[in-house]
Design a protein around this motif. Structure first.
Motif, PDB file in Angstrom:
ATOM      1  N   CYS A   1     -25.604  -0.413  -0.774  1.00 28.02           N
ATOM      2  CA  CYS A   1     -24.319  -0.125  -1.235  1.00 28.02           C
ATOM      3  C   CYS A   1     -23.670   0.803  -0.060  1.00 28.02           C
ATOM      4  O   CYS A   1     -24.308   1.556   0.502  1.00 28.02           O
ATOM      5  CB  CYS A   1     -24.589   0.741  -2.288  1.00 28.02           C
ATOM      6  N   MET A   2     -22.549   0.786   0.183  1.00 31.25           N
ATOM      7  CA  MET A   2     -21.454   1.442   1.191  1.00 31.25           C
ATOM      8  C   MET A   2     -21.020   2.337   0.660  1.00 31.25           C
ATOM      9  O   MET A   2     -20.227   3.222   1.396  1.00 31.25           O
ATOM     10  CB  MET A   2     -20.828   0.434   1.759  1.00 31.25           C
ATOM     11  N   GLU A   3     -21.412   2.778  -0.622  1.00 31.83           N
ATOM     12  CA  GLU A   3     -20.440   3.977  -1.369  1.00 31.83           C
ATOM     13  C   GLU A   3     -19.160   3.865  -1.161  1.00 31.83           C
ATOM     14  O   GLU A   3     -18.544   5.020  -0.834  1.00 31.83           O
ATOM     15  CB  GLU A   3     -21.152   5.308  -0.578  1.00 31.83           C
ATOM     16  N   CYS A   4     -18.596   2.825  -1.195  1.00 28.36           N
ATOM     17  CA  CYS A   4     -16.893   2.838  -1.098  1.00 28.36           C
ATOM     18  C   CYS A   4     -16.275   3.355  -2.366  1.00 28.36           C
ATOM     19  O   CYS A   4     -15.121   3.608  -2.451  1.00 28.36           O
ATOM     20  CB  CYS A   4     -16.640   1.314  -0.870  1.00 28.36           C
ATOM     21  N   GLY A   5     -17.176   3.261  -3.689  1.00 33.83           N
ATOM     22  CA  GLY A   5     -16.316   3.823  -4.741  1.00 33.83           C
ATOM     23  C   GLY A   5     -15.875   2.902  -5.814  1.00 33.83           C
ATOM     24  O   GLY A   5     -15.387   3.324  -6.826  1.00 33.83           O
ATOM     25  N   THR A   6     -15.666   1.554  -5.100  1.00 31.22           N
ATOM     26  CA  THR A   6     -14.894   0.655  -5.648  1.00 31.22           C
ATOM     27  C   THR A   6     -15.255   0.388  -7.071  1.00 31.22           C
ATOM     28  O   THR A   6     -14.589   0.379  -8.025  1.00 31.22           O
ATOM     29  CB  THR A   6     -14.855  -0.578  -5.088  1.00 31.22           C
ATOM     30  N   CYS A   7     -16.371   0.035  -7.050  1.00 24.32           N
ATOM     31  CA  CYS A   7     -17.086  -0.094  -8.763  1.00 24.32           C
ATOM     32  C   CYS A   7     -16.872   0.990  -9.581  1.00 24.32           C
ATOM     33  O   CYS A   7     -16.527   0.784 -10.687  1.00 24.32           O
ATOM     34  CB  CYS A   7     -18.514  -0.621  -8.628  1.00 24.32           C
TER      35      CYS A   7
ATOM     36  N   TYR B   1     -23.726  -6.628  -6.789  1.00 23.11           N
ATOM     37  CA  TYR B   1     -23.899  -7.230  -8.354  1.00 23.11           C
ATOM     38  C   TYR B   1     -23.863  -8.600  -8.501  1.00 23.11           C
ATOM     39  O   TYR B   1     -23.280  -9.582  -7.410  1.00 23.11           O
ATOM     40  CB  TYR B   1     -22.357  -6.741  -8.848  1.00 23.11           C
TER      41      TYR B   1
ATOM     42  N   CYS C   1     -17.462  -6.161  -5.075  1.00 26.60           N
ATOM     43  CA  CYS C   1     -18.200  -5.270  -4.381  1.00 26.60           C
ATOM     44  C   CYS C   1     -18.370  -5.915  -2.645  1.00 26.60           C
ATOM     45  O   CYS C   1     -18.920  -6.954  -2.617  1.00 26.60           O
ATOM     46  CB  CYS C   1     -19.559  -5.110  -4.996  1.00 26.60           C
ATOM     47  N   PRO C   2     -18.222  -4.964  -1.781  1.00 25.60           N
ATOM     48  CA  PRO C   2     -18.051  -5.486  -0.402  1.00 25.60           C
ATOM     49  C   PRO C   2     -19.573  -5.505   0.034  1.00 25.60           C
ATOM     50  O   PRO C   2     -19.716  -6.308   1.105  1.00 25.60           O
ATOM     51  CB  PRO C   2     -17.290  -4.317   0.268  1.00 25.60           C
ATOM     52  N   ALA C   3     -20.501  -5.075  -0.593  1.00 25.74           N
ATOM     53  CA  ALA C   3     -22.135  -5.115  -0.232  1.00 25.74           C
ATOM     54  C   ALA C   3     -22.786  -6.064  -0.818  1.00 25.74           C
ATOM     55  O   ALA C   3     -23.782  -6.525  -0.549  1.00 25.74           O
ATOM     56  CB  ALA C   3     -22.499  -3.756  -0.252  1.00 25.74           C
TER      57      ALA C   3
ATOM     58  N   TRP D   1     -22.725   6.386 -11.943  1.00 28.97           N
ATOM     59  CA  TRP D   1     -22.709   6.441 -10.341  1.00 28.97           C
ATOM     60  C   TRP D   1     -22.759   7.814  -9.829  1.00 28.97           C
ATOM     61  O   TRP D   1     -22.032   8.740 -10.253  1.00 28.97           O
ATOM     62  CB  TRP D   1     -21.367   6.047 -10.161  1.00 28.97           C
TER      63      TRP D   1
HETATM   64 FE1  SF4 Z   1     -20.587  -2.039  -4.091  1.00 30.56          FE
HETATM   65 FE2  SF4 Z   1     -20.218   0.243  -5.752  1.00 30.56          FE
HETATM   66 FE3  SF4 Z   1     -21.743   0.266  -3.701  1.00 30.56          FE
HETATM   67 FE4  SF4 Z   1     -19.037   0.018  -3.114  1.00 30.56          FE
HETATM   68  S1  SF4 Z   1     -19.972   1.691  -4.182  1.00 30.56           S
HETATM   69  S2  SF4 Z   1     -20.458  -0.998  -2.249  1.00 30.56           S
HETATM   70  S3  SF4 Z   1     -18.358  -1.395  -4.706  1.00 30.56           S
HETATM   71  S4  SF4 Z   1     -22.092  -0.985  -5.243  1.00 30.56           S
END
Ligand code: SF4
Length: 93
Positions: free
Chosen positions: A61-67, A46, A41-43, A79
């Motif tokens: 959370c940057m809402e990148c969607g990775t998780c 976790y 997670c870039p932010a 999510w």
């Molecule tokens: Fe972290 Fe998930 Fe938010 Fe991306 S969407 S910044 S991986 S919590």
């Protein structure tokens, strides 16, 4: 400007009591995918708590969607995008 400075220009509006990312822990323990989020997670949302379980603090959370993508198959994450006006407020330009 440097990336940190750019990120600093973003503002985060916390929706108190309504986190947009939730973990449903599995009976057999957290998956490797879920644990990996503590590094991915870039932010830095976790972490592993003192019981050895993964926990999420979605503030920032940057809402990148990775998780969401990483744990799509495990079903451990709930999510959703934050309500309008909450969450990350990106500054453009
Ligand atoms: Fe972290 Fe998930 Fe938010 Fe991306 S969407 S910044 S991986 S919590």
């Amino acid at each position: 400007p440097r990336m940190e400075e750019r990120l600093y220009q973003n503002r985060y509006q916390v929706d108190e009591g309504r986190p947009h990312v939730k973990i449903n822990h599995q009976a057999g323990g957290d998956s490797e995918e879920l644990k990996a989020l503590t590094k991915i997670c870039p932010a830095g949302c976790y972490s592993i708590n003192e019981d050895g379980q993964v926990e999420v603090a979605a503030d920032g959370c940057m809402e990148c969607g990775t998780c969401r993508i990483v744990c799509q198959a495990t079903g451990e994450l709930e999510w959703s995008y934050p309500r309008g006006g909450y969450g990350i407020l990106f500054k453009f330009g």
